[in-house]
Design an enzyme around this catalytic site. Sequence first.
Site, short mmCIF file in Angstrom:
data_model
loop_
_atom_site.label_atom_id
_atom_site.label_comp_id
_atom_site.label_asym_id
_atom_site.label_seq_id
_atom_site.Cartn_x
_atom_site.Cartn_y
_atom_site.Cartn_z
N HIS A 295 -34.83 -5.39 -0.75
CA HIS A 295 -34.09 -4.13 -0.66
C HIS A 295 -35.02 -2.92 -0.74
CE1 HIS A 295 -30.53 -6.65 -1.49
NE2 HIS A 295 -29.85 -5.66 -0.95
N GLY A 296 -36.12 -3.03 -1.48
CA GLY A 296 -37.06 -1.92 -1.62
C GLY A 296 -37.61 -1.85 -3.03
#
Length: 465
Positions: A358-359
């Site tokens: 997702h980051g």
Amino acid sequence: MELEMASMASAIGVSIPVLRFLLCFVATIPVSFLWRLVPGTLAKHIYAGLSGAALSCLSFGFSSNLHFLIPMSAGYGSMLLCRRYCGILTFFVGFGYLIGCHVYYMSGDAWKEGGIDATGALMVLTLKVISCAINYNDGLLREEGLREAQKKNRLIHCPSIIEYFGYCLCCGSHFAGPVYEMKDYLDWTEKKGIWAHSEDRPSPSPYVATLRALIQAATCMGIYLYLVPHYPLSRFNEPIYYEWGFWKRLHYQYMSGFTARWKYYFIWSISEASVIISGLGFSGWSDSSPPKPQWEHAKNVDILGVELATSAVQLPIVWNIQVSTWLRYYVYERLIQKGKKPGFFQLLATQTVSAVWHGLYPGYIIFFVQSALMIAGSRVIYRWQQAVSPKNAIFRKMLTFINFAYTLLVLNYSCIGFQVLSFKETLASYQSVYFVGTIVPIVFILMGYIIKPARPVRPKVQKSQ
């Protein structure tokens, strides 16, 4: 044209880049339908790839396709040059490049502020190129000892460059998923397996299921647009939030998470409609009489399953379904040593990979660590449920309700980190409710070591004489 876009974007409360993305995203439905009319297998592969590249260019700009070429080239190159290690090489190169793009574009902040970039589509693409390489790697292994998923998805022969191009950029799932396997993509394009034509069973009609998905998408967007002005994310930074009492703050956290989920329900419903109408979403026929077509390959969320989950263990099965399946097949199960049972390490490692995907925002990482705690605590309650005799139905129902309330509390508490992203804001929101969603799972996990229920008694099977 820009003036019309600006007025339209203002009317629905989004930025022009987001509106452009939404228009291209909805366009995947008619574009996916046209795939059915393309004659010939080779032409279908070319159309799948070119249509996805064209919509990406319109939505994110030409540079987006250059970003997609990096993991695609790394994956295909490793399959051609180093088959024995192509899976692990593609995994690290793919994730490494994705992390670099997340950091460079600060995509999480852009999404919060109403912006959009190609990293969302790159996230989906990364999973597809990794699974393709791992399955080609699995093609070297003997079938004995492989899990069912490995047997089903492994690739004996390397796909051609045209097949690979169509698989990676096929427009129906290119923007937001669902993730699918190369084996399924080839069978769908070549009309093999469950997609093969037969005299006793006609091709499944996708139109009713597509219409159902579109109605669901419209309903989800309507609910989201109604709720979001009442429960803005910015409220967590306002003094009025901290003036409220504990229960009102906890209620606002629940409603904030509840509101945000409808946005994802909308996105995934549009993807579902696109993949269904192309035919790729078909997953077989039901056992009912007469048999009905099923579209599980297109399904990425079970809305009622999420909102009414009676156990946190159920959430990966009903939320972001295809990504959860990918994580199970390519991370969780591959970390389990032969002859041993999976434990908290496999769960935490899987959730960590999901967070990195997702980051690299603290809010994502905290959310997925919280998810691992949430699931582990829910498993303890579930073991207590199973140990209760069916004759004691009232107590068993009480434990079921406790697990439901526990899941509701911890999920909506945890997901604030997923929304606000920064460490400071995440910590402040958790602290505002005295870290209740962190303390409760830990208490249940510790209680699981103290209160160890007896295993349910299984009836002995008599040996046949």
